[in-house]
Write an enzyme that holds these catalytic residues in place. Structure first.
Site, mmCIF file in Angstrom:
data_model
loop_
_atom_site.group_PDB
_atom_site.id
_atom_site.type_symbol
_atom_site.label_atom_id
_atom_site.label_comp_id
_atom_site.label_asym_id
_atom_site.label_seq_id
_atom_site.Cartn_x
_atom_site.Cartn_y
_atom_site.Cartn_z
ATOM 1 N N ASP A 37 19.724 11.833 16.750
ATOM 2 C CA ASP A 37 19.072 12.250 18.049
ATOM 3 C C ASP A 37 20.991 12.923 17.996
ATOM 4 O O ASP A 37 21.863 12.374 18.321
ATOM 5 C CB ASP A 37 19.543 10.991 19.280
ATOM 6 C CG ASP A 37 17.548 10.291 19.123
ATOM 7 O OD1 ASP A 37 16.972 11.363 19.111
ATOM 8 O OD2 ASP A 37 17.069 8.870 18.776
ATOM 9 N N ASP A 177 9.231 8.059 21.124
ATOM 10 C CA ASP A 177 10.264 7.906 20.415
ATOM 11 C C ASP A 177 10.720 7.824 22.391
ATOM 12 O O ASP A 177 10.451 8.358 23.362
ATOM 13 C CB ASP A 177 10.999 9.274 20.944
ATOM 14 C CG ASP A 177 12.974 9.446 20.511
ATOM 15 O OD1 ASP A 177 12.844 7.836 20.156
ATOM 16 O OD2 ASP A 177 13.601 10.473 19.925
HETATM 17 ZN ZN ZN Z 1 14.953 11.258 19.196
#
Ligand code: ZN
Length: 226
Positions: A37, A177
């Site tokens: 991320d 997510d």
């Molecule tokens: Zn992510």
């Protein structure tokens, strides 16, 4: 059409002082992908990690490196992420004025293009670029931090996008997510998701990483035998 399912371990909740060790550990315990991320403090309210972390991951694991760019104007950086070893690069519709062109550039760089939408963004926004992607990511929390609760109103979007993917006849992964644990994984799975990103439920599981992965994998296996 049988769709393969994948567990993508997000290192946003990993112990950065022991990142290499934790990645090797989740690889051994059965994670399929490593999710990275990247947050720039503008598109989403956090600063996380960047290109050097992708390079470091590339050196220590053979798992698919699933890079999620929560950054403004991602077109400025895709070449560097691809060169660092990203196998998949996912960009947000909200952050990319030239969405289609940037997705094509990702493919030309040899990575798999993905498109992501925030909880407040309608599903319809990904439809025009479906033919250009290998993955659609439905954010199930607002981007920025790990440890947030899954937003159940995103389920309808997952179902809708799964329908379009099936109609397209192409193999496009549908990823979720945010707030994914064994319980919410099951909800997203029933709605048609097939790639599950999990951060806290793996790296911060109260009984440890091994239990975290085992509980998520048990849920995936349950679906496979149904
Ligand atoms: Zn992510």
């Amino acid at each position: 059409m049988t769709t393969q399912e994948f567990l993508s371990a997000s290192i946003l909740s990993a112990d950065f002082a022991r990142l290499g060790e934790e990645i090797q550990r989740v690889e051994k315990l059965g994670a399929d992908w490593i999710h990275i991320d990247v947050i720039d403090g503008h598109f989403a309210p956090n600063l996380s990690m960047g290109i050097p972390v992708v390079s470091a991951c590339h050196q220590i694991t053979n798992l698919f490196l699933d890079v999620h760019l929560m950054i403004e104007y991602p077109e400025r950086f895709i070449e560097k992420f691809a060169a660092a070893g990203a196998h998949g690069i996912t960009i947000h519709v909200e952050a990319s004025p030239n969405l289609h062109r940037t997705l094509q550039s990702i493919r030309e760089l040899g990575a798999k293009p993905g498109v992501a939408i925030n909880p407040g963004t309608p599903a319809e926004t990904v439809r025009p670029v479906l033919e250009a992607v290998d993955l659609v990511l439905v954010m199930t929390v607002n981007p920025g931090y790990s440890g947030q609760s899954f937003l159940p109103e995103t389920i309808q979007k997952i179902r809708q996008i799964r329908g379009w993917i099936d109609d397209s006849g192409r193999q496009i992964n549908l990823q979720v997510d945010g707030g994914i644990d064994a319980g919410t994984l099951s909800l997203a799975q029933q709605a048609g998701a097939n790639v599950f990103v999990s951060a806290s439920a793996i790296f911060k599981h109260p009984q440890g990483i091994e239990t975290g992965i085992r509980l998520l994998r048990e849920q995936l296996n349950k679906k496979e035998v149904d």
